[in-house]
Design a protein around this motif. Structure first.
Motif, PDB file in Angstrom:
ATOM      1  N   THR A 160       0.826  -1.219   0.000  1.00  7.76           N
ATOM      2  CA  THR A 160       0.000   0.000   0.000  1.00  7.76           C
ATOM      3  C   THR A 160       0.857   1.265   0.000  1.00  7.76           C
ATOM      4  O   THR A 160       0.386   2.334  -0.391  1.00  7.76           O
ATOM      5  CB  THR A 160      -0.937   0.011   1.220  1.00  7.76           C
ATOM      6  N   THR A 161       2.117   1.150   0.449  1.00  3.69           N
ATOM      7  CA  THR A 161       3.005   2.319   0.503  1.00  3.69           C
ATOM      8  C   THR A 161       4.060   2.315  -0.609  1.00  3.69           C
ATOM      9  O   THR A 161       4.896   3.198  -0.654  1.00  3.69           O
ATOM     10  CB  THR A 161       3.727   2.379   1.866  1.00  3.69           C
ATOM     11  N   PHE A 162       4.018   1.293  -1.484  1.00  2.95           N
ATOM     12  CA  PHE A 162       5.012   1.195  -2.554  1.00  2.95           C
ATOM     13  C   PHE A 162       5.016   2.448  -3.432  1.00  2.95           C
ATOM     14  O   PHE A 162       6.070   2.986  -3.778  1.00  2.95           O
ATOM     15  CB  PHE A 162       4.748  -0.037  -3.434  1.00  2.95           C
ATOM     16  N   LYS A 163       3.807   2.894  -3.801  1.00  6.17           N
ATOM     17  CA  LYS A 163       3.707   4.025  -4.730  1.00  6.17           C
ATOM     18  C   LYS A 163       4.315   5.291  -4.115  1.00  6.17           C
ATOM     19  O   LYS A 163       4.999   6.060  -4.797  1.00  6.17           O
ATOM     20  CB  LYS A 163       2.245   4.253  -5.103  1.00  6.17           C
ATOM     21  N   LYS A 164       4.083   5.500  -2.815  1.00  9.19           N
ATOM     22  CA  LYS A 164       4.642   6.675  -2.141  1.00  9.19           C
ATOM     23  C   LYS A 164       6.173   6.607  -2.104  1.00  9.19           C
ATOM     24  O   LYS A 164       6.856   7.623  -2.293  1.00  9.19           O
ATOM     25  CB  LYS A 164       4.095   6.765  -0.722  1.00  9.19           C
ATOM     26  N   LYS A 165       6.702   5.405  -1.859  1.00  8.32           N
ATOM     27  CA  LYS A 165       8.157   5.244  -1.785  1.00  8.32           C
ATOM     28  C   LYS A 165       8.802   5.423  -3.154  1.00  8.32           C
ATOM     29  O   LYS A 165       9.875   6.020  -3.272  1.00  8.32           O
ATOM     30  CB  LYS A 165       8.504   3.877  -1.201  1.00  8.32           C
ATOM     31  N   ILE A 166       8.139   4.913  -4.192  1.00  7.10           N
ATOM     32  CA  ILE A 166       8.659   5.100  -5.559  1.00  7.10           C
ATOM     33  C   ILE A 166       8.613   6.574  -5.932  1.00  7.10           C
ATOM     34  O   ILE A 166       9.532   7.104  -6.570  1.00  7.10           O
ATOM     35  CB  ILE A 166       7.842   4.254  -6.560  1.00  7.10           C
ATOM     36  N   ARG A 167       7.552   7.241  -5.503  1.00  4.01           N
ATOM     37  CA  ARG A 167       7.420   8.678  -5.773  1.00  4.01           C
ATOM     38  C   ARG A 167       8.544   9.460  -5.112  1.00  4.01           C
ATOM     39  O   ARG A 167       9.076  10.419  -5.689  1.00  4.01           O
ATOM     40  CB  ARG A 167       6.060   9.174  -5.260  1.00  4.01           C
ATOM     41  N   ALA A 168       8.944   9.012  -3.920  1.00  2.00           N
ATOM     42  CA  ALA A 168      10.048   9.668  -3.216  1.00  2.00           C
ATOM     43  C   ALA A 168      11.378   9.434  -3.933  1.00  2.00           C
ATOM     44  O   ALA A 168      12.266  10.287  -3.923  1.00  2.00           O
ATOM     45  CB  ALA A 168      10.128   9.160  -1.786  1.00  2.00           C
TER      46      ALA A 168
END
Length: 274
Positions: A160-168
């Motif tokens: 669920t947090t993969f997209k946020k981490k990739i965005r970072a």
């Protein structure tokens, strides 16, 4: 400069190999967990196509349903393997007698009195011990089931947090868009491959079960399931999946004909479906 780069590369490669050897007890369960996690996500995508009264199932329900389905499948696999290996261990003495009879018939047909090397091999061959070793290996794998489950749950909650981490990692919109596009293509290609292999492997295992049942090979369900699994391995898996039941038929029966029928039947199914 080149020598120092080469030394650094060799050092990194050496450390990586040591890490694989030392950490195999943790890395093998993690690798299995990644495969299970991927299959759960693939099932979630499939369940996403289902509609009730024109509406898709909620994402959390699809994820829960796919997770329970996968865990139920793995439980079935564990029970199937364990029960069949236990049954095989009881049938080993009979198989050993058949092997000795086949070798004796071959010696008589060739006019050879005795081959010392084969006699020594038969005396040293401890099939019950080999089966016991296989059971111990299975028990060790099943013993890691809890660790695998923890890894799977961690991956499910973390995704669920993969997209946020990739965005970072990719703050620029263009780089983020390109990376997302690549990930999407990899995911679609992987799911297409798994889907096609699942259908063809299921068909191969199903048809092989009928061939093995007609011939009368022991543990037909187990061998059909093994054929299903091995067909996910390109080329080599199909060869092994054909050879294993043929070898069992060879030691189960007094004649070569059943093994030949299994070899021809399962081999033909592999060729046609493939």
């Amino acid at each position: 400069m080149k020598s120092s780069s080469l030394a650094s590369a060799l050092l990194i490669a050496g450390l990586f190999i040591v890490l694989l050897i030392v950490g195999k007890n943790f890395l093998i369960p993690f690798a299995i967990a990644v495969v299970v996690w991927f299959m759960i996500n693939a099932l979630t995508e499939v369940f996403g196509r289902l509609k009730i009264k024109g509406k898709q199932l909620p994402n959390w329900f699809r994820l829960l349903l796919s997770t329970l389905t996968m865990l139920g499948f793995l439980f079935f696999v564990g029970e199937l393997i364990q029960s069949n290996i236990s049954a095989m261990s009881k049938a080993v003495p009979e198989y050993r007698v058949n092997v000795e009879r086949i070798l004796l018939d071959a010696q008589n047909a060739l006019g050879i009195k005795e081959i010392p090397q084969i006699t020594t091999l038969l005396n040293d061959l401890d099939l019950p011990k080999l089966i016991s070793g296989l059971l111990n290996t299975l028990s060790a794998l099943l013993g890691n089931a809890f660790l695998i489950l923890i890894y799977v749950l961690f991956l499910i909650f973390e995704q669920t947090t993969f997209k946020k981490k990739i965005r970072a990692l990719f703050p620029e919109s263009e780089q983020f868009s390109q990376f997302n596009h690549i990930l999407k293509r990899i995911s679609e290609a992987s799911m297409s491959y798994v889907g096609v292999k699942f259908i063809t492997s299921s068909l191969t295992g199903f048809l092989s079960y009928f061939v093995l049942s007609i011939v009368g090979v022991d543990f037909a369900v187990f061998w059909a399931f093994l054929i299903f699994l091995l067909n996910f391995i390109p080329t080599v898996g199909s060869l092994i999946a054909t050879a294993f039941p043929a070898l069992l038929a060879l030691v189960q029966f007094d004649t070569f004909q059943p093994a030949l029928w299994v070899l021809i039947g399962v081999g033909a199914i592999q060729l046609i479906v493939g």
